[in-house]
Design an enzyme around this catalytic site. Structure first.
Site, PDB file in Angstrom:
ATOM      1  N   ASP A 101      11.682 -38.054 -24.502  1.00  0.00           N
ATOM      2  CA  ASP A 101      10.639 -39.032 -24.826  1.00  0.00           C
ATOM      3  C   ASP A 101       9.256 -38.367 -24.894  1.00  0.00           C
ATOM      4  OD1 ASP A 101      11.134 -38.642 -21.972  1.00  0.00           O
ATOM      5  OD2 ASP A 101       9.412 -39.975 -21.695  1.00  0.00           O
ATOM      6  N   TYR A 124       5.210 -29.048 -22.472  1.00  0.00           N
ATOM      7  CA  TYR A 124       6.663 -29.261 -22.488  1.00  0.00           C
ATOM      8  C   TYR A 124       7.047 -30.085 -23.715  1.00  0.00           C
ATOM      9  CZ  TYR A 124      11.064 -31.588 -21.143  1.00  0.00           C
ATOM     10  OH  TYR A 124      12.331 -32.110 -21.119  1.00  0.00           O
TER      11      TYR A 124
HETATM   12  N1  LIG Z   1      15.664 -34.616 -16.447  1.00  0.00           N
HETATM   13  C1  LIG Z   1      15.016 -35.482 -17.205  1.00  0.00           C
HETATM   14  O1  LIG Z   1      14.463 -36.501 -16.723  1.00  0.00           O
HETATM   15  C2  LIG Z   1      14.936 -35.289 -18.694  1.00  0.00           C
HETATM   16  C3  LIG Z   1      14.103 -36.130 -19.427  1.00  0.00           C
HETATM   17  C4  LIG Z   1      14.036 -35.966 -20.803  1.00  0.00           C
HETATM   18  C5  LIG Z   1      14.774 -34.988 -21.429  1.00  0.00           C
HETATM   19  N2  LIG Z   1      15.562 -34.160 -20.686  1.00  0.00           N
HETATM   20  C6  LIG Z   1      16.318 -33.130 -21.390  1.00  0.00           C
HETATM   21  O2  LIG Z   1      17.679 -33.227 -21.001  1.00  0.00           O
HETATM   22  C7  LIG Z   1      18.286 -31.941 -21.074  1.00  0.00           C
HETATM   23  C8  LIG Z   1      19.031 -31.643 -19.780  1.00  0.00           C
HETATM   24  O3  LIG Z   1      18.083 -31.645 -18.724  1.00  0.00           O
HETATM   25  P1  LIG Z   1      18.509 -31.586 -17.204  1.00  0.00           P
HETATM   26  O4  LIG Z   1      17.800 -32.676 -16.517  1.00  0.00           O
HETATM   27  O5  LIG Z   1      19.986 -31.438 -17.079  1.00  0.00           O
HETATM   28  O6  LIG Z   1      17.788 -30.226 -16.810  1.00  0.00           O
HETATM   29  P2  LIG Z   1      18.232 -29.031 -15.864  1.00  0.00           P
HETATM   30  O7  LIG Z   1      19.042 -29.539 -14.731  1.00  0.00           O
HETATM   31  O8  LIG Z   1      16.983 -28.265 -15.585  1.00  0.00           O
HETATM   32  O9  LIG Z   1      19.199 -28.196 -16.800  1.00  0.00           O
HETATM   33  C9  LIG Z   1      18.736 -27.319 -17.780  1.00  0.00           C
HETATM   34  C10 LIG Z   1      19.615 -26.104 -17.717  1.00  0.00           C
HETATM   35  O10 LIG Z   1      19.182 -25.168 -18.715  1.00  0.00           O
HETATM   36  C11 LIG Z   1      19.252 -23.876 -18.151  1.00  0.00           C
HETATM   37  N3  LIG Z   1      18.396 -22.925 -18.855  1.00  0.00           N
HETATM   38  C12 LIG Z   1      17.071 -22.687 -18.697  1.00  0.00           C
HETATM   39  N4  LIG Z   1      16.682 -21.692 -19.503  1.00  0.00           N
HETATM   40  C13 LIG Z   1      17.791 -21.294 -20.183  1.00  0.00           C
HETATM   41  C14 LIG Z   1      18.026 -20.291 -21.148  1.00  0.00           C
HETATM   42  N5  LIG Z   1      17.055 -19.482 -21.586  1.00  0.00           N
HETATM   43  N6  LIG Z   1      19.291 -20.162 -21.637  1.00  0.00           N
HETATM   44  C15 LIG Z   1      20.285 -20.971 -21.208  1.00  0.00           C
HETATM   45  N7  LIG Z   1      20.125 -21.916 -20.274  1.00  0.00           N
HETATM   46  C16 LIG Z   1      18.884 -22.070 -19.780  1.00  0.00           C
HETATM   47  C17 LIG Z   1      18.826 -24.065 -16.723  1.00  0.00           C
HETATM   48  O11 LIG Z   1      19.242 -22.975 -15.938  1.00  0.00           O
HETATM   49  P3  LIG Z   1      18.413 -22.592 -14.582  1.00  0.00           P
HETATM   50  O12 LIG Z   1      18.541 -23.804 -13.692  1.00  0.00           O
HETATM   51  O13 LIG Z   1      19.133 -21.394 -14.106  1.00  0.00           O
HETATM   52  O14 LIG Z   1      17.012 -22.364 -15.026  1.00  0.00           O
HETATM   53  C18 LIG Z   1      19.534 -25.376 -16.371  1.00  0.00           C
HETATM   54  O15 LIG Z   1      20.845 -25.131 -15.880  1.00  0.00           O
HETATM   55  C19 LIG Z   1      17.157 -30.959 -21.427  1.00  0.00           C
HETATM   56  O16 LIG Z   1      17.152 -30.755 -22.816  1.00  0.00           O
HETATM   57  C20 LIG Z   1      15.905 -31.719 -21.047  1.00  0.00           C
HETATM   58  O17 LIG Z   1      14.793 -31.292 -21.808  1.00  0.00           O
HETATM   59  C21 LIG Z   1      15.663 -34.285 -19.338  1.00  0.00           C
END
Ligand SMILES: NC(=O)c1ccc[n+]([C@@H]2O[C@H](COP(=O)([O-])OP(=O)(O)OC[C@H]3O[C@@H](n4cnc5c(N)ncnc54)[C@H](OP(=O)(O)O)[C@@H]3O)[C@@H](O)[C@H]2O)c1
Length: 287
Positions: A101, A124
């Site tokens: 969002d 971001y």
């Molecule tokens: N959480 C929210 O509220 C939210 C809101 C809007 C959108 N999103 C989107 O939803 C998706 C999933 O988010 P999430 O909440 O599951 O986040 P998350 O728990 O931080 O997961 C993201 C994963 O990506 C990995 N990562 C980081 N850099 C990387 C790289 N260079 N190559 C490969 N992997 C890499 C991280 O590894 P490390 O942990 O080792 O860094 C982590 O395991 C993302 O696209 C995020 O932008 C999330």
């Protein structure tokens, strides 16, 4: 048999994706950051080869950190996504790319539709928008951008689990009541992504943007009260406050409510209302 690749498989959403796909009997390759760094183009190309659907859940998700190092955030969320999209183009794979969002300015009064103009208010958001643009440019017919927001889940630090931990140690918890959004359970989003991937393979889902958030809307305060209530705690222990009491490096959009009309074009129902979803998730059992 459909072969799925999940990047970011060690993250909150990634772990649920792998679990939902495995439970559904799908063939899934989980690629955590240690297995596949999306900034490494040749490694991405090699990893994507042989897969039919790629779910890109890898991301730089440190929103405040992206303010001080936007280039590093963009290397993952923009350039890294471009590598994944290019590899999918080479392999003929569908790409389900998870976005946010935060590509929207958050100053609207009505839900943002899938084709509403983007205008991020922080680094971001800009880095994630760069990723969306790469998917659109490289995969106009086979790229799916699924924007989500306010995610909570069993695997990873998030607002809901933080509230439950605070509830155990504090009498009252102050929570902001001036940001509106749609709290979304990562496992429910994972299941929706699987449905979209299948529809994409069947040629039943047009490429482009979809909104993977729960229905309805609330504030962080409203969410915290609901978390307390579902855990059998007194919601009156949650007190409303305003964002100016919690100044952080990155600006947050005040209004993060998204519209869900596009799911019907894919023959799919949107995600359920946030309140019902929260009760189904049973987050108090995760702590
Ligand atoms: N959480 C929210 O509220 C939210 C809101 C809007 C959108 N999103 C989107 O939803 C998706 C999933 O988010 P999430 O909440 O599951 O986040 P998350 O728990 O931080 O997961 C993201 C994963 O990506 C990995 N990562 C980081 N850099 C990387 C790289 N260079 N190559 C490969 N992997 C890499 C991280 O590894 P490390 O942990 O080792 O860094 C982590 O395991 C993302 O696209 C995020 O932008 C999330």
């Amino acid at each position: 048999m459909t072969r799925w690749l999940v990047t970011g498989a060690g993250g909150m959403l990634g772990r649920d994706l792998v679990s939902v796909l495995s439970a559904a009997g799908e063939a899934v390759t989980p690629a955590g950051r240690g297995d596949l760094d999306v900034t490494d183009a040749p490694a991405v190309k090699a990893a994507v080869a042989g897969h039919d659907v790629v779910v890109n859940a890898a991301a730089w998700t440190d929103v405040d950190g992206a303010e001080t190092d936007e280039a590093a955030a963009t290397a993952v969320n923009g350039t890294g996504t471009r590598h994944v999209a290019a590899a999918c183009a080479d392999a003929g794979a569908r790409l389900l790319h998870v976005s946010t969002d935060y590509v929207f300015p958050g100053d609207a009064a009505d839900p943002y539709l899938e084709d509403a103009p983007t205008d991020p208010v922080n680094g971001y958001g800009r880095s994630k928008l760069a990723g969306e643009e790469a998917v659109r440019a490289l995969l106009p017919d086979t790229g799916y951008v699924v924007r989500t927001a306010w995610l909570y889940g069993e695997h990873g630090r998030n607002f809901v689990t933080t509230v439950l931990l605070l509830a155990a140690t504090r009498d009252t918890v102050d929570v902001v009541d001036d940001q509106r959004g749609q709290p979304t359970w990562s496992r429910a989003l994972a299941a929706q992504l699987v449905l979209l991937g299948r529809a994409a393979l069947a040629g039943a889902a047009p490429a482009g943007a979809y909104h993977g958030t729960a229905g309805g809307e609330t504030t962080w305060y409203g969410l915290a009260r609901a978390v307390f209530a579902d855990a059998g705690l007194d919601p009156a222990r949650v007190r409303p406050t305003t964002s100016d009491r919690f100044v952080r490096p990155a600006r947050r959009p005040a209004f993060s409510v998204l519209g869900h009309g596009r799911w019907t074009a894919a023959g799919l129902a949107p995600l359920p209302d946030w309140r019902t979803m929260l009760t189904s998730a049973r987050p108090h059992t995760w702590i």
